[in-house]
Design a protein around this motif. Structure first.
Motif, PDB file in Angstrom:
ATOM      1  N   UNK A  37      -8.237  -4.867 -60.005  1.00 46.38           N
ATOM      2  CA  UNK A  37      -7.820  -6.134 -60.643  1.00 46.38           C
ATOM      3  C   UNK A  37      -7.543  -7.253 -59.645  1.00 46.38           C
ATOM      4  N   UNK A  38      -7.963  -7.072 -58.392  1.00 49.27           N
ATOM      5  CA  UNK A  38      -7.809  -8.109 -57.367  1.00 49.27           C
ATOM      6  C   UNK A  38      -6.383  -8.613 -57.268  1.00 49.27           C
ATOM      7  N   UNK A  39      -5.429  -7.689 -57.385  1.00 51.32           N
ATOM      8  CA  UNK A  39      -4.025  -8.055 -57.238  1.00 51.32           C
ATOM      9  C   UNK A  39      -3.489  -7.360 -55.992  1.00 51.32           C
ATOM     10  N   UNK A  40      -2.798  -8.129 -55.146  1.00 53.83           N
ATOM     11  CA  UNK A  40      -2.095  -7.493 -54.040  1.00 53.83           C
ATOM     12  C   UNK A  40      -0.742  -7.072 -54.593  1.00 53.83           C
ATOM     13  N   UNK A  41      -0.595  -5.781 -54.805  1.00 54.71           N
ATOM     14  CA  UNK A  41       0.581  -5.256 -55.484  1.00 54.71           C
ATOM     15  C   UNK A  41       1.728  -5.095 -54.489  1.00 54.71           C
ATOM     16  N   UNK A  42       2.489  -6.185 -54.283  1.00 56.03           N
ATOM     17  CA  UNK A  42       3.531  -6.147 -53.259  1.00 56.03           C
ATOM     18  C   UNK A  42       4.645  -5.162 -53.592  1.00 56.03           C
ATOM     19  N   UNK A  43       4.694  -4.697 -54.834  1.00 58.41           N
ATOM     20  CA  UNK A  43       5.729  -3.729 -55.188  1.00 58.41           C
ATOM     21  C   UNK A  43       5.351  -2.323 -54.733  1.00 58.41           C
ATOM     22  N   UNK A  44       4.136  -2.144 -54.227  1.00 59.98           N
ATOM     23  CA  UNK A  44       3.661  -0.800 -53.938  1.00 59.98           C
ATOM     24  C   UNK A  44       4.482  -0.091 -52.851  1.00 59.98           C
ATOM     25  N   UNK A  45       4.871  -0.858 -51.814  1.00 53.58           N
ATOM     26  CA  UNK A  45       5.701  -0.273 -50.757  1.00 53.58           C
ATOM     27  C   UNK A  45       7.016   0.252 -51.328  1.00 53.58           C
ATOM     28  N   UNK A  46       7.542  -0.443 -52.318  1.00 54.70           N
ATOM     29  CA  UNK A  46       8.814  -0.022 -52.913  1.00 54.70           C
ATOM     30  C   UNK A  46       8.640   1.167 -53.847  1.00 54.70           C
ATOM     31  N   UNK A  47       7.428   1.331 -54.388  1.00 52.63           N
ATOM     32  CA  UNK A  47       7.138   2.546 -55.153  1.00 52.63           C
ATOM     33  C   UNK A  47       7.237   3.752 -54.202  1.00 52.63           C
ATOM     34  N   UNK A  48       6.676   3.579 -53.015  1.00 49.85           N
ATOM     35  CA  UNK A  48       6.765   4.619 -51.984  1.00 49.85           C
ATOM     36  C   UNK A  48       8.231   4.924 -51.644  1.00 49.85           C
ATOM     37  N   UNK A  49       9.018   3.846 -51.419  1.00 52.68           N
ATOM     38  CA  UNK A  49      10.432   4.011 -51.068  1.00 52.68           C
ATOM     39  C   UNK A  49      11.174   4.751 -52.198  1.00 52.68           C
ATOM     40  N   UNK A  50      10.925   4.331 -53.441  1.00 54.24           N
ATOM     41  CA  UNK A  50      11.584   4.991 -54.571  1.00 54.24           C
ATOM     42  C   UNK A  50      11.195   6.468 -54.613  1.00 54.24           C
ATOM     43  N   UNK A  51       9.936   6.751 -54.275  1.00 52.40           N
ATOM     44  CA  UNK A  51       9.487   8.149 -54.217  1.00 52.40           C
ATOM     45  C   UNK A  51      10.297   8.968 -53.231  1.00 52.40           C
ATOM     46  N   UNK A  52      10.639   8.369 -52.087  1.00 49.72           N
ATOM     47  CA  UNK A  52      11.424   9.115 -51.105  1.00 49.72           C
ATOM     48  C   UNK A  52      12.838   9.367 -51.632  1.00 49.72           C
ATOM     49  N   UNK A  53      13.372   8.428 -52.421  1.00 50.50           N
ATOM     50  CA  UNK A  53      14.702   8.646 -52.992  1.00 50.50           C
ATOM     51  C   UNK A  53      14.675   9.705 -54.096  1.00 50.50           C
ATOM     52  N   UNK A  54      13.585   9.692 -54.882  1.00 49.18           N
ATOM     53  CA  UNK A  54      13.459  10.705 -55.934  1.00 49.18           C
ATOM     54  C   UNK A  54      13.430  12.103 -55.289  1.00 49.18           C
ATOM     55  N   UNK A  55      12.706  12.218 -54.176  1.00 42.69           N
ATOM     56  CA  UNK A  55      12.656  13.493 -53.446  1.00 42.69           C
ATOM     57  C   UNK A  55      14.042  13.911 -52.978  1.00 42.69           C
ATOM     58  N   UNK A  56      14.752  12.940 -52.377  1.00 43.44           N
ATOM     59  CA  UNK A  56      16.095  13.218 -51.875  1.00 43.44           C
ATOM     60  C   UNK A  56      16.981  13.692 -53.025  1.00 43.44           C
ATOM     61  N   UNK A  57      16.887  12.982 -54.167  1.00 40.93           N
ATOM     62  CA  UNK A  57      17.712  13.319 -55.322  1.00 40.93           C
ATOM     63  C   UNK A  57      17.380  14.725 -55.829  1.00 40.93           C
ATOM     64  N   UNK A  58      16.079  15.013 -55.927  1.00 38.23           N
ATOM     65  CA  UNK A  58      15.646  16.310 -56.445  1.00 38.23           C
ATOM     66  C   UNK A  58      16.165  17.450 -55.561  1.00 38.23           C
ATOM     67  N   UNK A  59      15.952  17.303 -54.242  1.00 33.36           N
ATOM     68  CA  UNK A  59      16.321  18.384 -53.331  1.00 33.36           C
ATOM     69  C   UNK A  59      17.828  18.592 -53.282  1.00 33.36           C
ATOM     70  N   UNK A  60      18.588  17.499 -53.265  1.00 33.72           N
ATOM     71  CA  UNK A  60      20.041  17.681 -53.211  1.00 33.72           C
ATOM     72  C   UNK A  60      20.576  18.203 -54.537  1.00 33.72           C
TER      73      UNK A  60
END
Lengths: 415, 307
Positions: free
Chosen positions: B34-57
């Protein structure tokens, strides 16, 4: 007026009878202020990082101020504490600091300010307080350039002769020497690897460690700078490990990477190499969220040393600790007593000359004045630096999972 | 030159490059379709790392898991959860923030993307606080084997192999399946694809799901590798990954993967030569040079025929 005995007596008495936890009662009228019992409302401003990862630094320091205000009454005045937070998104922020100091300058009831905590925040604040003539006392700033030499003079160029910034913490030129003393004499390391966070405090401290360690006869195998955006130290540590350092020194604070660096050392098989840092990593036990020991993790915090640029064995430690615990139900932080001392000095000045800002500033910075504080006897030199050059040494204790004090060293007239 | 050190640094570069590459794929896929630079994508990655942290703890894991079977199970679970959750978040973001603006001027969704980025950061900050948090490193970070006396960590090899496997799977999916063909045709000409019976909305949602799931996987990997995450982690990593996507030729998935590894090598290389402070300047200087001399990136835009 060599020694302000009155303040000292009042303090000691207050320390012995622990503070009552009820709201501060107005000071009894009819004291030295004279007059028919009117009580003037005045404020001590505070600027510290009070949120996020740096709350373990700022919180106990603010409590030191509160405790002093609770315990010491100045006849004719009702003193309250006005606290500002200079942390933005959990990290101390110089821009926020200068906004805060302007807020305090614009509040006519504020006659003196305790803070800030971080050297780069002080760099932004000193020109503002200097121009306004509002005295600031930092319990924790250690960067030499804030007061000394051309850098110090540049910060106070609006009123070069009117020092408006003093500190009860000693400077990094001494703290860095102490770090090198631990590495070379306590640990016995002959080679060291140094990383700094490229900030005012971290790089300054690391540079002094670097030169002091060499002066003692040690070798620096490498000195790298990695800013707070660096999260992956793997490649730096891979390169450093190949040089077999016997010690690793970090110049910086926990929020700029200290804990992460220590944790990743373990992954590189460097977990057994002793690690040291300054007061920037001495921020609470492993149970404190986001503290250095917490982030460094279970394997990363063995054999780890830190220093605090303040006296540990204060003249009356048990009384202070007990009073603090009674008021806040926890043990004091590294800089609680220092903040208490700053407040004592301000209250002494208030008692002696009243709440006029210029009178307080002139009184506090008079080099001939000696203050008998909770830290011991203190005076300020012509730059506003403390006469007390004592550094406390700490080592990680695996049993309590906390920093354990093991020694303090007086660097005397050095620096 | 010390061969062992060179080998270790090469592995370091491949590991960090693999993380950038996984994130870069999401940028490039979304841009491609869709020719969009999805600037939120980096934060999707960051949220993924928090979800991992939450799951493991939440599961009660503090550190290394010794038992290989348990470890494999927990790892599979962590990837499954992080990838599914982040994929779903990606689809939700597309549905509510980008789809209504699909025919608006290009600047509008770009601004929306920046807004979504802040929303994700603020949500994470309000739940887990503004300070760095520890992520349990369930794979033993020290376990290694030796190549000619040089220790190579299993963790690094695991990350590199996993990233490459995911990239190959993505190529096969896009190149060999019906849905992949729908994605490619939508990217080339949305209207023509629609006329040929492709469900555009589903196809675009699927692209967001896959791209965000890969970012979620990168989030798990980052937690395992660095043992730490913070709510601002997405900005830095996102910028690097976006650069990787542009470097490789935005819209081109092979290019994004290549770009990720190139940036990993540039970063580690500048450290190796003693210029850590300059690594970001070097990365962006090379980007500028590539764009000046090869405006379509190293491998060129796959969608060149459209322009």
């Amino acid at each position: 007026m060599r020694l302000l005995k009155l303040g000292a007596v009042a303090t000691t008495a207050a320390l012995v009878f622990t503070a009552c936890s009820s709201s501060p009662t107005p000071a009894p009228s009819g004291g030295g202020g004279g007059g028919g019992g009117s009580v003037q409302e005045v404020k001590i401003g505070v600027d510290l990082p009070l949120s996020g990862g740096e709350l373990p630094n700022g919180g106990p320091t603010l409590n030191g101020v509160k405790l002093a205000v609770q315990q010491i009454s100045v006849p004719g005045y009702h003193v309250t504490v006005e606290a500002e937070d200079d942390a933005v998104n959990g990290v101390h922020d110089p821009t926020q600091g200068s906004k805060n100091i302007s807020t305090l300058v614009n509040d006519p009831a504020v006659f003196a300010v305790v803070g800030p905590f971080n050297s780069n925040v002080a760099q932004a604040e000193i020109p503002v307080s200097n121009a306004a003539g509002l005295i600031q006392c930092s319990p924790a700033n250690t960067n030499p350039g804030l007061t000394k030499g051309a850098d110090g003079a540049a910060l106070r160029k609006t009123n070069p002769t009117k020092i408006a910034y003093v500190r009860v913490a000693t400077t990094d030129d001494i703290q860095g020497q102490a770090g090198a003393d631990i590495a070379y004499n306590v640990v016995g390391a002959k080679t060291a690897y140094v990383v700094d966070d490229t900030e005012t405090y971290g790089k300054g401290l690391a540079d002094v460690f670097d030169s002091s360690f060499k002066a003692l006869g040690g070798t620096i195998v490498a000195h790298d700078g990695a800013g707070k955006n660096v999260t992956d130290y793997t490649s730096l540590l891979t390169a450093a490990a190949a040089k077999n350092p016997q010690y690793v020194y970090f110049g910086g604070v926990t929020s700029t990477g200290g804990g992460l660096l220590r944790k990743q050392m373990v992954a590189q098989g460097m977990g057994n190499i002793p690690f040291g840092g300054g007061d920037g990593i001495s921020d609470g036990s492993a149970a404190t969220a986001s503290s250095f020991l917490n982030l460094a993790g279970p394997q990363g915090d063995l054999n780890t040393y830190s220093t605090v640029a303040a006296i540990h064995d204060i003249p009356n430690p048990d009384a202070f600790k007990a009073a603090y615990k009674a008021a806040f139900s926890t043990d004091p932080g590294s800089y609680s007593a220092s903040a208490y001392a700053c407040t004592q000095i301000f209250l002494d000045a208030l008692k002696a000359v009243g709440s006029n800002r210029e009178a307080v500033r002139a009184f506090v910075t008079t080099t001939a004045h000696k203050y008998d504080t909770v830290l011991g006897s203190i005076s300020f030199d012509a730059n506003g630096d403390t006469s007390q050059h004592i550094i406390s040494y700490y080592k990680f204790d695996p049993t309590t999972k906390d920093w354990a004090f093991f020694k303090q060293k007086d660097f005397g007239t050095a620096g | 030159m010390d061969f062992g050190l060179l080998l270790q640094q090469t592995i370091n570069a491949l590991t960090i490059g693999a993380i950038y590459a996984l994130i870069a794929l999401g940028y490039t896929m979304v841009y491609g379709i869709i020719e969009l630079i999805n600037f939120a994508h980096g934060d999707v990655f960051m949220t993924g790392s928090f979800v991992t942290m939450w799951l493991l703890t939440t599961l009660g894991f503090q550190g290394t898991i010794k038992d290989p079977l348990t470890l494999a199970g927990v790892l599979a679970l962590a990837f499954l959860v992080a990838m599914t959750v982040m994929g779903a978040v990606g689809v939700i973001i597309e549905r509510f923030a980008y789809r209504p603006l699909r025919n608006a001027p290009r600047l509008a969704p770009l601004i929306t993307a920046i807004g979504v980025s802040f929303i994700l950061q603020n949500i994470v900050q309000s739940i887990w606080g503004p300070s760095p948090v520890s992520v349990p490193q369930i794979i033993d970070v020290q376990a290694s084997f030796r190549v000619g006396g040089t220790p190579i960590r299993f963790l690094s090899i695991f990350i590199i192999v996993l990233a490459i496997a995911l990239m190959v799977a993505l190529q096969l999916f896009v190149g060999r399946t019906r849905l992949g063909r729908a994605m490619r045709s939508t990217a080339i000409d949305r209207e023509a694809a629609q006329l040929m019976g492709v469900d555009i909305n589903t196809t675009i949602a699927l692209t967001f799901f896959i791209g965000s799931a890969l970012a979620g996987a990168a989030g798990v990997v980052q937690g395992l590798y660095l043992g730490n995450t913070v709510f601002t982690a997405g900005f830095q990593a996102g910028l690097k990954a976006f650069t990787a996507a542009v470097l490789g030729g935005i819209g081109n998935t092979t290019g994004a993967a290549l770009g990720g590894f190139v940036i990993g090598f540039i970063e580690v290389g500048s450290t190796y030569l003693g210029y850590t402070r300059w690594s970001e300047a070097v990365v962006f200087t090379i980007l500028i040079l590539v764009l000046v001399f090869r405006p379509t990136g190293l491998l060129g835009q796959q969608l060149a025929e459209r322009a």
